[in-house]
Motif scaffolding. Sequence first.
Motif, mmCIF file in Angstrom:
data_model
loop_
_atom_site.group_PDB
_atom_site.id
_atom_site.type_symbol
_atom_site.label_atom_id
_atom_site.label_comp_id
_atom_site.label_asym_id
_atom_site.label_seq_id
_atom_site.Cartn_x
_atom_site.Cartn_y
_atom_site.Cartn_z
ATOM 1 N N LYS A 123 4.969 6.083 -4.899
ATOM 2 C CA LYS A 123 4.591 5.441 -3.633
ATOM 3 C C LYS A 123 3.595 6.316 -2.886
ATOM 4 N N ARG A 124 2.915 7.181 -3.610
ATOM 5 C CA ARG A 124 1.854 8.015 -3.019
ATOM 6 C C ARG A 124 0.534 7.588 -3.636
ATOM 7 N N PHE A 125 -0.449 7.333 -2.799
ATOM 8 C CA PHE A 125 -1.699 6.750 -3.277
ATOM 9 C C PHE A 125 -2.333 7.550 -4.416
ATOM 10 N N MET A 140 -5.938 7.820 10.225
ATOM 11 C CA MET A 140 -6.976 6.787 10.396
ATOM 12 C C MET A 140 -7.523 6.815 11.818
ATOM 13 N N LEU A 172 1.784 2.938 14.524
ATOM 14 C CA LEU A 172 0.477 2.371 14.871
ATOM 15 C C LEU A 172 0.058 2.792 16.279
ATOM 16 N N GLU A 232 8.292 1.724 4.006
ATOM 17 C CA GLU A 232 9.751 1.868 3.961
ATOM 18 C C GLU A 232 10.368 2.052 5.345
ATOM 19 N N ASN A 291 6.116 12.320 6.610
ATOM 20 C CA ASN A 291 5.787 12.244 5.180
ATOM 21 C C ASN A 291 6.396 11.030 4.486
ATOM 22 N N LYS A 292 7.030 10.170 5.268
ATOM 23 C CA LYS A 292 7.648 8.982 4.660
ATOM 24 C C LYS A 292 6.597 7.932 4.338
ATOM 25 N N VAL A 293 6.979 7.024 3.435
ATOM 26 C CA VAL A 293 6.069 5.933 3.083
ATOM 27 C C VAL A 293 6.135 4.891 4.197
ATOM 28 N N ASP A 333 -8.986 2.800 4.017
ATOM 29 C CA ASP A 333 -8.779 2.463 5.426
ATOM 30 C C ASP A 333 -9.217 1.032 5.727
ATOM 31 N N ARG A 364 -1.032 9.484 6.693
ATOM 32 C CA ARG A 364 -2.314 8.849 6.333
ATOM 33 C C ARG A 364 -2.691 7.767 7.354
ATOM 34 N N ILE A 365 -1.686 6.974 7.743
ATOM 35 C CA ILE A 365 -1.936 5.902 8.719
ATOM 36 C C ILE A 365 -2.407 6.529 10.037
ATOM 37 N N ARG A 414 -1.217 6.254 16.030
ATOM 38 C CA ARG A 414 -2.591 6.216 15.498
ATOM 39 C C ARG A 414 -3.594 5.971 16.627
ATOM 40 N N LEU A 448 -3.627 -3.790 -5.079
ATOM 41 C CA LEU A 448 -3.272 -3.669 -3.660
ATOM 42 C C LEU A 448 -3.897 -4.789 -2.831
ATOM 43 N N TYR A 468 0.831 -1.215 0.000
ATOM 44 C CA TYR A 468 0.000 0.000 0.000
ATOM 45 C C TYR A 468 0.864 1.263 0.000
ATOM 46 N N PRO A 469 0.654 2.139 -0.986
ATOM 47 C CA PRO A 469 1.477 3.351 -1.071
ATOM 48 C C PRO A 469 0.913 4.473 -0.193
ATOM 49 N N VAL A 470 1.060 4.333 1.107
ATOM 50 C CA VAL A 470 0.497 5.340 2.013
ATOM 51 C C VAL A 470 1.577 5.904 2.930
#
Lengths: 233, 284
Positions: free
Chosen positions: B213-215, A95, A144, A134, A129-131, B155, A91-92, A147, B33, A85-87
């Motif tokens: 790698k950005r959605f 959630m 987590l 990674e 801002n990192k993926v 999510d 973003r995590i 979050r 995905l 998942y490219p998030v």
Amino acid sequence: MAELPIIKLEDVSIAYNGQTVLADVNLTIPKGKLALFVGPNGAGKTTLLRAIVGLVPIRSGRIVTPFKRSRPAYVPQQKTIDPLYPVSVRRIVQMGLHWQLGWWRRPDRQARAQIDQVLQWLGLADHVNKVFAELSGGTRQKVLLVRALVSGAEVLVLDEPTSELDERSEQEVLKYLRLVCTEQSKTVLLALHGVAVATSIADLVCQVEHRRVQMQQPACHKLHKTGFQTCTQ
Amino acid sequence: MHAIDLIRQFPYAVATGLIIATVCSILGVFVILKRVVFIGIALSEVAACGIAASLMLGLNPSVGAVAVTLMAVALLAYPYELRRIARDAVLGIVFVAASSASLILVWRSGFGLAEVKSVLYGDLILAGPADLRLIICILGPIGLMYLAFVRPILDSFLDRDASYVMGLRPAIWEWLYFILLGLAVAMASKIAGSILVFCYLVVCPAMGLIVSKRFWVVVSISAICAVIGTMAGLFAAFRWDLPANQTACLACCAILVIATAVMPIWRRIMAASIWQGNNGGSHA
């Protein structure tokens, strides 16, 4: 004054495929306490926590929680997020704000500041801002945890949230959780393997073994109130 | 011969192709995905089976395709991660059953094989005004709904357990996604053919994931790749009298291959320039 229970398990039994994992569990966790769940692998710590948050159905008994009016925050044990998942980390973490924002609204300035503050506390400000995929295993676990912490939940259910952290980071996280309990009156349910460090900060220790849960007083109970300290009894 | 001639001669094919390409390619990001790549081809076969059944019963083929696809979606949206049988295996079973059933139904229908094949598997270049209207009416709202609900869908897929505990209902969002996907595949396969739809669902999102790698960048690149591939494919098919669907597929694959070859070089150049910048900065 009697302590107000926030989670109560009455004669709870849980079974997988007809096989009983936990039987006749009676447990009362008061508001604002840090309850530690310890026990060997496969004893049922994760199952018990998953049952409390509603992810595992119970076979009999009753679990009383305030989760209908106030959702808990949950950090699962397994690596549940697929690295495909490219998030981003942001973003995590966002959630966690689902209960306040719903699925449509974006976090306002105050919410973003709250996220930044917790990230700063756990040394993750540079990673925002990192993926996610990674990052190292330990850093992912911290994300987590962030979050869960930003969610504003009254109850935090954390299933081995420090298993991939080094000793120093683990101590920092446990210290922070103790602080969250003491200063914000949040209730923390924490399953851990390394109990030596954690018992010094816990209010309750629940030993999960042989399909039973036994509640014990922590060994160094008196040390925990002012924050994290090493057990020196 | 220019692209403008293509648009002048086949305006409906171009417009229909571009809408199908955009909607299917953005939906396809989650197909990759969620690791359910086979769903694209399985649902296409299910839609074909619905069309064949409609021909037999004298019903509207689109209605048959949608009805049977939605039934399959109901089966596929079940969280198989929790069961002994993996979703991939169910997809395989659905694919085998649907492709066999559609052939048997065609066999019994009494139509000529070529005629039925064109109805079942479609040809983009033959898209007419009725097809364009249908695609706008069905795929337009699907694309808009997907964009509106993408956050809870993401999510739910990202961390099912945690999102359930947080009060999101992952099962509902998963069902919604699979219903949108099923409807899009059923309608698009009938007009653009199953292979081209499968290409939009898999090849274009794969391109997005290789590049970024950005959605949202992945979603955008996926759509751009599908649009460029479709235009290039249709133009090549028009120019050299080739089959349109397959040429568009090849064009998308060519873009993917070029991106795969170029991206490592591009990343190395970017890393070198950043390193050089940092080095220069420290000397200064």
